[in-house]
Design a protein around this motif. Structure first.
Motif, PDB file in Angstrom:
ATOM      1  N   CYS A 126       0.798  -1.225   0.000  1.00  0.00           N
ATOM      2  CA  CYS A 126       0.000   0.000   0.000  1.00  0.00           C
ATOM      3  C   CYS A 126       0.831   1.276   0.000  1.00  0.00           C
ATOM      4  CB  CYS A 126      -0.935  -0.012   1.209  1.00  0.00           C
ATOM      5  SG  CYS A 126      -2.006  -1.474   1.267  1.00  0.00           S
ATOM      6  N   ARG A 127       2.130   1.177   0.136  1.00  0.00           N
ATOM      7  CA  ARG A 127       3.019   2.338   0.069  1.00  0.00           C
ATOM      8  C   ARG A 127       4.282   1.947  -0.683  1.00  0.00           C
ATOM      9  NH1 ARG A 127       1.806   6.117   4.169  1.00  0.00           N
ATOM     10  NH2 ARG A 127      -0.448   6.037   4.403  1.00  0.00           N
ATOM     11  N   GLY A 128       4.953   2.977  -1.215  1.00  0.00           N
ATOM     12  CA  GLY A 128       6.214   2.738  -1.888  1.00  0.00           C
ATOM     13  C   GLY A 128       6.058   1.925  -3.157  1.00  0.00           C
ATOM     14  N   PHE A 129       4.970   2.157  -3.901  1.00  0.00           N
ATOM     15  CA  PHE A 129       4.776   1.408  -5.135  1.00  0.00           C
ATOM     16  C   PHE A 129       4.228   2.320  -6.222  1.00  0.00           C
ATOM     17  CE2 PHE A 129       0.518   1.199  -3.390  1.00  0.00           C
ATOM     18  CZ  PHE A 129      -0.313   1.205  -4.498  1.00  0.00           C
ATOM     19  N   GLU A 130       4.314   1.833  -7.441  1.00  0.00           N
ATOM     20  CA  GLU A 130       3.784   2.546  -8.598  1.00  0.00           C
ATOM     21  C   GLU A 130       2.916   1.586  -9.389  1.00  0.00           C
ATOM     22  OE1 GLU A 130       6.352   5.227 -11.124  1.00  0.00           O
ATOM     23  OE2 GLU A 130       5.952   3.651 -12.595  1.00  0.00           O
ATOM     24  N   LEU A 131       1.758   2.059  -9.831  1.00  0.00           N
ATOM     25  CA  LEU A 131       0.911   1.225 -10.673  1.00  0.00           C
ATOM     26  C   LEU A 131       0.278   2.074 -11.764  1.00  0.00           C
ATOM     27  CD1 LEU A 131      -2.385   1.685 -10.109  1.00  0.00           C
ATOM     28  CD2 LEU A 131      -1.864   0.437  -8.033  1.00  0.00           C
ATOM     29  N   THR A 132      -0.105   1.402 -12.829  1.00  0.00           N
ATOM     30  CA  THR A 132      -0.833   2.046 -13.917  1.00  0.00           C
ATOM     31  C   THR A 132      -2.263   1.539 -13.901  1.00  0.00           C
ATOM     32  OG1 THR A 132       1.151   2.257 -15.278  1.00  0.00           O
ATOM     33  CG2 THR A 132      -0.969   2.383 -16.407  1.00  0.00           C
ATOM     34  N   GLU A 133      -3.202   2.465 -13.929  1.00  0.00           N
ATOM     35  CA  GLU A 133      -4.609   2.082 -13.930  1.00  0.00           C
ATOM     36  C   GLU A 133      -5.321   2.725 -15.111  1.00  0.00           C
ATOM     37  OE1 GLU A 133      -7.416   3.961 -13.562  1.00  0.00           O
ATOM     38  OE2 GLU A 133      -6.854   5.792 -12.520  1.00  0.00           O
TER      39      GLU A 133
END
Length: 265
Positions: A134-141
């Motif tokens: 839930c923290r320290g991440f990157e996502l493409t939506e």
């Protein structure tokens, strides 16, 4: 990967205290409770806590270690681990033994290298179960805008090229992953035209994003002329409490589709 420093002294089996792990023997104990730092492209930052205890179990500088991570990577709950540290090799290999909250039922491994000069542990934690990050991440939506635009005079239209100041576009949508095959959350948002150059001020809330609990709030400016948005993460609730980061958007005017890269700290 995480790193943390051992600041507590070692307690030997006879009750004396030492700061030198190279002179320990069976029954000696080293405990630690400290903040954990994780790494991203900007370097290390505090993101969790660890409490642990290691006990020397033989004359070959082998230690049995066990401990618990708390709130690691912004997730709620405890992650437990145990295994053997080899002082001769300055390395540890531990098993993830479960946890609570977001880490309930977790499995995996913890591999450590230890800097004996500075008392710094560097560990690679691999989780094999579907644990929420839930923290320290990157996502493409990806999500679609299906609601009509509400003009300032109350008229409803679908053509975003016909808007002017005061016109509003609300939207509630399911959020999909970058393959558009899996739902990964929900978004509620609203954009309002603020000038004659097709600039919009947008704000909204993601809910249950990436399997996390809580809401993630964002706000920023979208440029209709370049079909690009740049938004700031303003915090949230649950797993996203006090979250920071940014959201970058590209918009397909034909498909009415937003593609956003969300970076959360």
């Amino acid at each position: 990967m995480e790193t943390h420093t051992w600041t507590q002294p070692i307690i030997t089996a006879n009750g004396t205290i030492t700061d030198n792990p190279s002179i320990t023997g069976p029954g000696d104990v080293w405990t630690s409770a400290t903040t954990v730092s994780v790494f991203d492209s900007n370097g290390p930052y505090a993101n969790g806590f660890v409490g642990e205890m290691c006990t020397v179990v033989d004359l070959g500088d082998k230690w049995f270690c066990e401990g618990i991570y708390r709130n690691l990577q912004g997730c709620s709950g405890l992650l437990s681990f145990s295994g053997i540290y080899d002082g001769a090799q300055l390395g540890g290999n531990w098993s993830v033994t479960g946890g609570t909250g977001d880490f309930e039922g977790a499995t995996g491994s913890v591999l450590e290298s230890f800097d004996e000069d500075n008392f710094v542990s560097t560990r690679v934690i691999t989780l094999a179960s579907p644990t929420r990050i839930c923290r320290g991440f990157e996502l493409t939506e990806v999500h679609f805008w299906t609601s009509p635009i509400v003009l300032a005079n109350g008229t409803l239209i679908q053509d975003a090229s016909l808007v002017g100041p005061g016109d509003m576009w609300p939207n509630v949508a399911t959020v999909l992953d970058d393959t558009e095959s899996k739902a990964i959350g929900f978004v509620g948002e609203k954009c309002i035209v603020i000038d004659g150059n097709n600039k919009w001020i947008c704000g909204g809330t993601y809910r249950s994003l990436n399997g996390c609990k809580g809401q993630l709030v964002f706000s920023g400016v979208y440029s209709g002329s370049s079909s690009f948005g740049n938004y700031t993460i303003l915090g949230g609730t649950g797993d996203f409490a006090e979250a920071t980061g940014e959201i970058l958007e590209s918009f397909d005017d034909t498909a009415l589709k937003s593609t956003r890269t969300i970076t959360i700290q």
